[in-house]
Design a protein around this motif. Structure first.
Motif, PDB file in Angstrom:
ATOM      1  N   GLU A 105       4.154  -3.215  11.568  1.00  0.00           N
ATOM      2  CA  GLU A 105       3.486  -4.091  10.600  1.00  0.00           C
ATOM      3  C   GLU A 105       4.376  -5.269  10.217  1.00  0.00           C
ATOM      4  N   ARG A 283       0.276   6.069  10.788  1.00  0.00           N
ATOM      5  CA  ARG A 283       0.650   4.751  10.285  1.00  0.00           C
ATOM      6  C   ARG A 283       0.679   4.749   8.752  1.00  0.00           C
ATOM      7  N   ARG A 287       3.998   4.094   6.572  1.00  0.00           N
ATOM      8  CA  ARG A 287       4.006   2.973   5.640  1.00  0.00           C
ATOM      9  C   ARG A 287       4.405   3.438   4.233  1.00  0.00           C
ATOM     10  N   ASP A 291       7.775   2.265   2.280  1.00  0.00           N
ATOM     11  CA  ASP A 291       7.650   1.604   0.983  1.00  0.00           C
ATOM     12  C   ASP A 291       8.552   2.275  -0.058  1.00  0.00           C
TER      13      ASP A 291
END
Length: 321
Positions: A105, A283, A287, A291
């Motif tokens: 990403e 995914r 993610r 984060d």
């Protein structure tokens, strides 16, 4: 599907019956719409019954499914600009471990994973996903590079174990794995590990020391295979199913024991049924992990990693008078 597991046969037979009725309806004047609708309702319930209540041994079989997605499958679906890097700069390149740099990403990352083959020829080339020492040294070289350029590390675990052959031992198999364990514990970049198939023994541990350890629902993670445990405990590898029941090797068992951080739900019937959908679930989990981890300082990252492994298991000591 080319390969059907024993416990899946009722589901597959019902699917084939529905497909046959749909074909007849499309090719003739006979309308089986009502029958098809009823069978589809039965199929939905049957799938929930079969796949929603799988035994540990059935999950072992699913983790070993010949069509199960590999590390390269997930790399293709999760990352962009993947550039595979080769060799350990000591001996050679081990194709049982793949790795390189990519973007997740838009974020530069280092990706490493065990890689088994999808047919006999590729399995022989990749040594059935069982790495030699140079595989672990290649992985460590890439991790050092990630540390240098401040790139998060994402690993995919899928191996029966490190290769136990004579050549591997001569080149320092145990030392290579042990070095990876030590060095990964001290890296100051986020490390996310995902068990996508079998996580077997030290062969899995060699690339799975990290800040987050996730498992696909139907993957396994253990110090030894059920067959190996049965052979040691009862001198009969045919009792593997009994061993699997008692070893606590499934994702839900390990989540309950506090060894893994999260179970990633699989597509109904296993990850191989829809790689794109399964990759999307992975995914979202990656993610979320990134984060959380990228907000930490180096000191906080190391402290939390230390505490994570301190909390796994229990140590009992006896004091002699």
């Amino acid at each position: 599907m080319k390969h059907v597991l024993p416990f899946e046969k009722p589901v597959v037979e019902l699917r084939e019956k529905i497909a046959e009725l749909k074909k007849i309806t499309a090719e003739s004047d006979i309308d089986f719409s009502d029958e098809i609708s009823k069978l589809e309702g039965r199929l939905e319930k049957l799938e929930q019954e079969v796949y929603g209540h799988m035994s540990p041994w059935e999950r072992v079989q699913m983790a070993r499914h010949p069509e199960r997605p590999t590390s390269l499958d997930y790399i293709e679906n999760l990352f962009t600009n993947f550039l595979e890097l080769h060799g350990d700069r000591y001996y050679g390149d081990d194709e049982a471990i793949v790795g390189g740099i990519a973007k997740f990403e838009g974020i530069p990352v280092t990706v490493i994973g065990h890689q088994r083959g999808k047919d006999t020829k590729e399995n022989i080339r990749r040594n059935f996903g069982m790495p030699h020492p140079e595989g672990y040294r290649k992985a460590l070289r890439l991790m050092y590079q990630a540390e240098k350029f401040n790139r998060p590390i994402i690993t995919f675990i899928d191996t029966k174990g490190a290769y136990p052959g004579r050549a591997a031992e001569e080149r320092g198999q145990s030392e290579a794995i042990a070095r990876n364990l030590r060095e990964m514990a001290g890296l100051t970049v986020p490390i996310i590990c995902v068990v996508i198939g079998e996580g077997g023994s030290g062969g899995a541990l060699g690339i799975s020391v990290g800040d987050r350890l996730y498992m696909l629902e139907n993957s396994t993670y253990s110090v030894i295979s059920p067959e190996g445990a049965a052979a040691l405990l009862w001198k009969d590898s045919n009792l593997a199913q009994k061993a699997a029941e008692s070893m606590k090797i499934t994702s839900y068992d390990l989540k309950e024991l506090g060894i893994i951080d999260e179970v990633i739900k699989e597509v109904q019937g296993g990850a191989h049924r829809n790689i794109e959908e399964q990759a999307e679930s992975i995914r979202q989990t990656i993610r979320k992990g990134l984060d959380e981890l990228t907000k930490l300082t180096d000191e906080q990252l190391l402290e939390e990693r230390w505490e994570k492994y301190q909390q796994i298991g229990a140590v009992t000591s006896a004091v002699r008078s």
